[in-house]
Design an enzyme around this catalytic site. Structure first.
Site, PDB file in Angstrom:
ATOM      1  N   ASP A   2       5.798   4.282  16.403  1.00  0.00           N
ATOM      2  CA  ASP A   2       5.491   5.556  15.751  1.00  0.00           C
ATOM      3  C   ASP A   2       6.343   6.718  16.258  1.00  0.00           C
ATOM      4  O   ASP A   2       5.815   7.781  16.603  1.00  0.00           O
ATOM      5  CB  ASP A   2       3.999   5.913  15.930  1.00  0.00           C
ATOM      6  CG  ASP A   2       3.078   4.762  15.595  1.00  0.00           C
ATOM      7  OD1 ASP A   2       3.375   4.031  14.630  1.00  0.00           O
ATOM      8  OD2 ASP A   2       2.061   4.586  16.282  1.00  0.00           O
TER       9      ASP A   2
ATOM     10  N   GLU B 207       0.198   6.716   5.246  1.00  0.00           N
ATOM     11  CA  GLU B 207      -0.155   7.316   6.530  1.00  0.00           C
ATOM     12  C   GLU B 207       1.105   7.923   7.147  1.00  0.00           C
ATOM     13  O   GLU B 207       2.144   8.025   6.511  1.00  0.00           O
ATOM     14  CB  GLU B 207      -0.740   6.242   7.462  1.00  0.00           C
ATOM     15  CG  GLU B 207       0.204   5.070   7.692  1.00  0.00           C
ATOM     16  CD  GLU B 207      -0.425   3.940   8.489  1.00  0.00           C
ATOM     17  OE1 GLU B 207      -1.394   4.188   9.219  1.00  0.00           O
ATOM     18  OE2 GLU B 207       0.070   2.802   8.391  1.00  0.00           O
TER      19      GLU B 207
END
Length: 533
Positions: A15, A187
């Protein structure tokens, strides 16, 4: 030394959120249940990176005691504005079931490696929050919206809400600005303003082999947002033969000379004889060169969609040696080590109680989500050797210490010293993450008796070569005796699920358990990690 650029952050580094300040680049990555929370790396060439900050390093900022595996810190966002670094992060506290408890916070610091401010609570409506600093002076938070209701898709879109810095809170009404593409599971939102457009970069498809990066844009920050005609700017989902897989969840940055780059997560799975893919290294961080085309949409400079090992335009030579030998002679634990969940590791370890050694005081069992005496470092190579030497005097079968290859509470291989009615011995314990087994009922391999004198200096070694692990021991410091060969691929994202998700990666390190509550210590004289060539 490999000349391969990708991944730029090998091993568990998912991420990535990237920001440039003048000629300096910074990347923040998720740490999940590992403490301290969030790792921030620095670079000036986008190829070679150095760990420079672990900002969530005290209880006021982060306490994950009791959080499930693969919860904790998800997808931080690092940004910079008006002389201040901003870090947005989620502390996810539930994974199973329909609900997702995910409070989102903001902390700031004037220097990347300074003491970060006490957190400002923002919201709990969903995870992956990101802060956008508009050139108008306003600030906006975006995050995915979680819908727990039966019959609803849990990924309910991306919501936008203004943040007031003076009041230190969100103001106005949250607006759902983007429902995502047909690929769903939208997301990881990040907003950017380029020329006349607001660009929304999202992750889609889930974080496994269907993962992808998707752009949308609008001339108004509140939308409507149109999706890139090509939908995904990066994905490996249709190219499963490529070495970089699971590519997605990206961050956009522009170099001082105007070039565009996309950092993203990826994995480098190994393929087993039966065709199954396993990723012990977890989700790593990679980078791709982008082109902003005449039509205002981005594409990979390579002309492909699945990413490159050596992206165009990056010419720096990779300088990566992650090997180390720690003799624990200093007063500070080297920052390649982390521990699990709790903000007060001084309750279970000391570098001064036993000078020249790391003392671990036995705590909960392997797999506890509360107080484990376990210190480990990321696996960063497919082939490596890890080695340690300890002194340990157990007097109960409930006392153990040794060398562990750890993924989570349900997936580990553990070479340890313990005690039974026949005396002190070395043994191997494995937990295979198979839902058909009791998750807390490990498989024992064999027992090797040792003398009290030998327990003063026991060498333990893990030799990993892709999917194979060999545990060895030494009682004289010279001869290493193999104990067993194990399936190391079980220590990976894709192996048996156990409970919860599998979002982290393999670690190797030292631990000590004392289920009697006496907290007896194990003294580790050194720890070595090196790549196998």
């Amino acid at each position: 030394m490999s000349q391969q650029i990708n991944p730029i952050l090998p091993g568990f580094h998912p991420d990535p959120s990237i920001v440039r300040v003048n000629n300096d680049y910074y990347i923040a990555v998720s740490t999940f249940e590992w403490y301290p929370g969030v790792q921030i790396y620095h670079s000036q060439d986008l190829v070679n990176w150095k760990l420079i900050s672990r900002p969530l390093n005290r209880a006021a900022l982060l306490d994950m005691t009791g959080c499930p595996d693969s919860c904790g810190i998800w997808a931080p966002c690092l940004s910079y504005s008006d002389g201040l670094f901003y870090l947005i992060y989620t502390n996810v506290q539930r994974f199973d079931g329909n609900f997702k408890d995910c409070p989102n916070y903001l902390t700031t610091c004037s220097t990347i490696d300074g003491e970060w401010s006490d957190p400002v609570y923002l919201n709990s409506s969903g995870f992956d929050p990101s802060l956008f600093h508009d050139d108008t002076g306003s600030k906006w938070l975006v995050n995915m919206l979680w819908d727990h209701r039966p019959g609803k898709h849990p990924f309910a879109g991306i919501v936008l809400q203004q943040y007031c810095e003076q009041q230190q809170k969100l103001i106005g009404t949250a607006v759902n600005i983007f429902s995502g593409s047909k690929h769903q599971l939208t997301e990881g939102p990040h907003l950017y303003k380029i020329n006349d457009y607001y660009y929304l970069l999202t992750a889609e498809g889930g974080t496994s082999y269907e993962h992808a990066c998707t752009f949308a844009r609008s001339k108004s920050i509140t939308g409507p947002y149109e999706i890139d005609p090509n939908v995904h700017v990066l994905t490996s989902k249709d190219n499963l033969d490529k070495p970089l897989q699971r590519t997605g969840h990206g961050g956009l940055v522009q170099s001082p000379d105007g070039r565009w780059f996309l950092t993203h997560l990826l994995s480098r799975p190994i393929t087993l004889e039966n065709g199954d893919k396993r990723s012990p290294l977890g989700r790593e961080t990679g980078i791709q060169a982008l082109i902003l085309k005449d039509d205002g949409w981005f594409s990979l400079a390579s002309g492909e969609i699945y990413g490159e090992i050596n992206p165009k335009g990056l010419t720096a030579k990779p300088q990566r040696d992650y090997s180390h030998h720690d003799d624990f002679s200093g007063a500070v634990l080297p920052d390649h080590y982390q521990w699990l969940r709790i903000p007060n590791p001084d309750c279970f370890y000391s570098l001064t109680d036993k000078p020249g050694a790391l003392a671990l005081y036995g705590k909960h069992s392997v797999g506890s989500t509360f107080k484990q005496a376990l210190i480990a470092r990321r696996q960063q190579h497919h082939s490596f050797v890890a080695q340690t030497q300890l002194r340990f005097k157990p007097t109960s079968f409930q006392q153990q210490a040794g060398l562990i290859c750890y993924y989570n509470a349900h997936k580990f291989h553990y070479l340890y010293v313990s005690y039974d009615e026949n005396g002190i011995h070395i043994d191997v314990m494995s937990c295979l993450g198979d839902e058909s087994l009791k998750a807390d009922f490990p498989i024992y391999q064999q027992r090797i008796p040792i003398t009290d004198e030998q327990s003063e200096n026991i060498g333990l070694r893990a030799d990993v070569d892709y999917e194979r692990l060999t545990f060895s021991y030494s009682v004289d410091g010279n001869a290493w005796l193999p104990i067993c060969d194990l399936d190391y691929s079980l220590i990976s994202d894709e192996a048996g699920k156990g409970e919860g998700a599998n979002f982290t990666g393999a670690f190797v390190g030292m631990c000590c358990q004392d289920l009697t509550g006496a907290n007896i210590p194990a003294e580790f004289d050194y720890f070595t990690y090196r790549e196998r060539h």
